[in-house]
Scaffold this active site. Structure first.
Site, PDB file in Angstrom:
ATOM      1  N   ALA A   1      35.859  11.411  43.857  1.00  0.00           N
ATOM      2  CA  ALA A   1      35.790  11.948  42.498  1.00  0.00           C
ATOM      3  C   ALA A   1      37.011  11.514  41.696  1.00  0.00           C
ATOM      4  O   ALA A   1      38.127  11.476  42.208  1.00  0.00           O
ATOM      5  CB  ALA A   1      35.716  13.469  42.537  1.00  0.00           C
ATOM      6  N   THR A   2      36.795  11.209  40.424  1.00  0.00           N
ATOM      7  CA  THR A   2      37.892  10.826  39.552  1.00  0.00           C
ATOM      8  C   THR A   2      38.966  11.916  39.525  1.00  0.00           C
ATOM      9  O   THR A   2      40.162  11.612  39.537  1.00  0.00           O
ATOM     10  CB  THR A   2      37.374  10.538  38.130  1.00  0.00           C
ATOM     11  OG1 THR A   2      36.369   9.522  38.201  1.00  0.00           O
ATOM     12  CG2 THR A   2      38.493  10.101  37.209  1.00  0.00           C
ATOM     13  N   GLY A   3      38.553  13.170  39.507  1.00  0.00           N
ATOM     14  CA  GLY A   3      39.521  14.266  39.513  1.00  0.00           C
ATOM     15  C   GLY A   3      40.427  14.239  40.731  1.00  0.00           C
ATOM     16  O   GLY A   3      41.638  14.486  40.635  1.00  0.00           O
TER      17      GLY A   3
ATOM     18  N   VAL B   1      42.901  11.263  40.422  1.00  0.00           N
ATOM     19  CA  VAL B   1      44.064  11.618  39.602  1.00  0.00           C
ATOM     20  C   VAL B   1      45.078  12.396  40.446  1.00  0.00           C
ATOM     21  O   VAL B   1      46.281  12.139  40.372  1.00  0.00           O
ATOM     22  CB  VAL B   1      43.643  12.419  38.354  1.00  0.00           C
ATOM     23  CG1 VAL B   1      44.851  13.007  37.636  1.00  0.00           C
ATOM     24  CG2 VAL B   1      42.830  11.542  37.408  1.00  0.00           C
TER      25      VAL B   1
ATOM     26  N   LEU C   1      45.570  12.141  43.637  1.00  0.00           N
ATOM     27  CA  LEU C   1      46.216  11.184  44.540  1.00  0.00           C
ATOM     28  C   LEU C   1      47.291  10.378  43.810  1.00  0.00           C
ATOM     29  O   LEU C   1      48.364  10.110  44.364  1.00  0.00           O
ATOM     30  CB  LEU C   1      45.176  10.251  45.164  1.00  0.00           C
ATOM     31  CG  LEU C   1      44.180  10.913  46.118  1.00  0.00           C
ATOM     32  CD1 LEU C   1      43.077   9.924  46.498  1.00  0.00           C
ATOM     33  CD2 LEU C   1      44.873  11.456  47.349  1.00  0.00           C
TER      34      LEU C   1
ATOM     35  N   GLU D   1      49.013  11.452  41.198  1.00  0.00           N
ATOM     36  CA  GLU D   1      50.135  12.372  40.992  1.00  0.00           C
ATOM     37  C   GLU D   1      50.948  12.536  42.274  1.00  0.00           C
ATOM     38  O   GLU D   1      52.192  12.520  42.235  1.00  0.00           O
ATOM     39  CB  GLU D   1      49.628  13.729  40.509  1.00  0.00           C
ATOM     40  CG  GLU D   1      49.108  13.687  39.096  1.00  0.00           C
ATOM     41  CD  GLU D   1      48.996  15.070  38.499  1.00  0.00           C
ATOM     42  OE1 GLU D   1      49.933  15.491  37.804  1.00  0.00           O
ATOM     43  OE2 GLU D   1      47.961  15.728  38.754  1.00  0.00           O
TER      44      GLU D   1
ATOM     45  N   GLY E   1      52.594  16.501  35.577  1.00  0.00           N
ATOM     46  CA  GLY E   1      51.836  15.480  34.872  1.00  0.00           C
ATOM     47  C   GLY E   1      51.619  15.887  33.431  1.00  0.00           C
ATOM     48  O   GLY E   1      51.288  17.046  33.154  1.00  0.00           O
TER      49      GLY E   1
ATOM     50  N   HIS F   1      38.681   4.053  36.285  1.00  0.00           N
ATOM     51  CA  HIS F   1      38.112   4.298  37.612  1.00  0.00           C
ATOM     52  C   HIS F   1      36.997   3.270  37.738  1.00  0.00           C
ATOM     53  O   HIS F   1      35.865   3.497  37.320  1.00  0.00           O
ATOM     54  CB  HIS F   1      37.601   5.721  37.770  1.00  0.00           C
ATOM     55  CG  HIS F   1      37.296   6.071  39.189  1.00  0.00           C
ATOM     56  ND1 HIS F   1      37.023   7.359  39.589  1.00  0.00           N
ATOM     57  CD2 HIS F   1      37.234   5.319  40.316  1.00  0.00           C
ATOM     58  CE1 HIS F   1      36.794   7.374  40.905  1.00  0.00           C
ATOM     59  NE2 HIS F   1      36.908   6.142  41.353  1.00  0.00           N
TER      60      HIS F   1
ATOM     61  N   ARG G   1      54.870  11.667  33.585  1.00  0.00           N
ATOM     62  CA  ARG G   1      55.295  12.945  34.130  1.00  0.00           C
ATOM     63  C   ARG G   1      56.534  13.401  33.375  1.00  0.00           C
ATOM     64  O   ARG G   1      57.261  12.583  32.816  1.00  0.00           O
ATOM     65  CB  ARG G   1      55.601  12.843  35.627  1.00  0.00           C
ATOM     66  CG  ARG G   1      54.371  12.394  36.436  1.00  0.00           C
ATOM     67  CD  ARG G   1      54.583  12.440  37.916  1.00  0.00           C
ATOM     68  NE  ARG G   1      54.701  13.804  38.424  1.00  0.00           N
ATOM     69  CZ  ARG G   1      53.677  14.654  38.546  1.00  0.00           C
ATOM     70  NH1 ARG G   1      52.453  14.295  38.194  1.00  0.00           N
ATOM     71  NH2 ARG G   1      53.882  15.868  39.025  1.00  0.00           N
TER      72      ARG G   1
END
Length: 142
Positions: free
Chosen positions: A41-43, A46, A48, A50, A69, A76, A120
């Site tokens: 999943a794209t979520g 993200v 990973l 971070e 972040g 993706h 960040r």
């Protein structure tokens, strides 16, 4: 922030994608996600990114400092099925006061999965948590 916090810091994370990090598991209460293909999943991707950025900063922040972040600009580009490994590479490219910018690329054994930038901000954890508590209290949540 320590003087060692400067452009050029880098990190790599190798991560084997479990079934629980695929799209149907992103928000289990969502019927819409539940009907999607079982690919990274794209979520989670993200997250990973971070994680890898936080690894790059290990040892370069002062006591009580963390980063959060504040901006994500990532493609993706390829689907990674469960069981496959994805490798995330990040490099700190800009230090602008407390704002940090990372160049990001991720790949699996078949393709470039992701590329872009992630920003960040360095925070004082104690001060951040105080402000968060104040916000919660103002809404009757504390």
């Amino acid at each position: 922030m320590r003087s060692s916090l400067r452009p050029g810091l880098a990190a790599t994370l190798d991560y084997r994608v479990p079934e629980t990090r695929t799209v149907p598991h992103l928000l289990p209460e969502s019927d819409e996600f539940g009907g999607m293909p079982s690919v990274l999943a794209t979520g989670y991707l993200v997250g990973l990114v971070e994680w890898t950025c936080m690894r790059a900063l290990a040892g370069h922040l002062d006591e009580g400092e963390r980063t959060v972040g504040v901006h994500v600009d990532l493609s993706h580009e390829a689907a990674t099925p469960p069981g496959c490994a994805v490798t995330i590479d990040v490099e700190l490219t800009v230090v602008d006061g407390r704002r940090l910018t990372f160049a990001v690329q991720a790949k699996d054994d078949a393709a470039i999965v992701c590329r872009g930038t992630h920003r960040r901000a360095v925070i004082d954890l104690g001060r951040f948590e105080e402000r968060l508590a104040d916000r919660a209290a103002a809404r009757g949540l504390a």
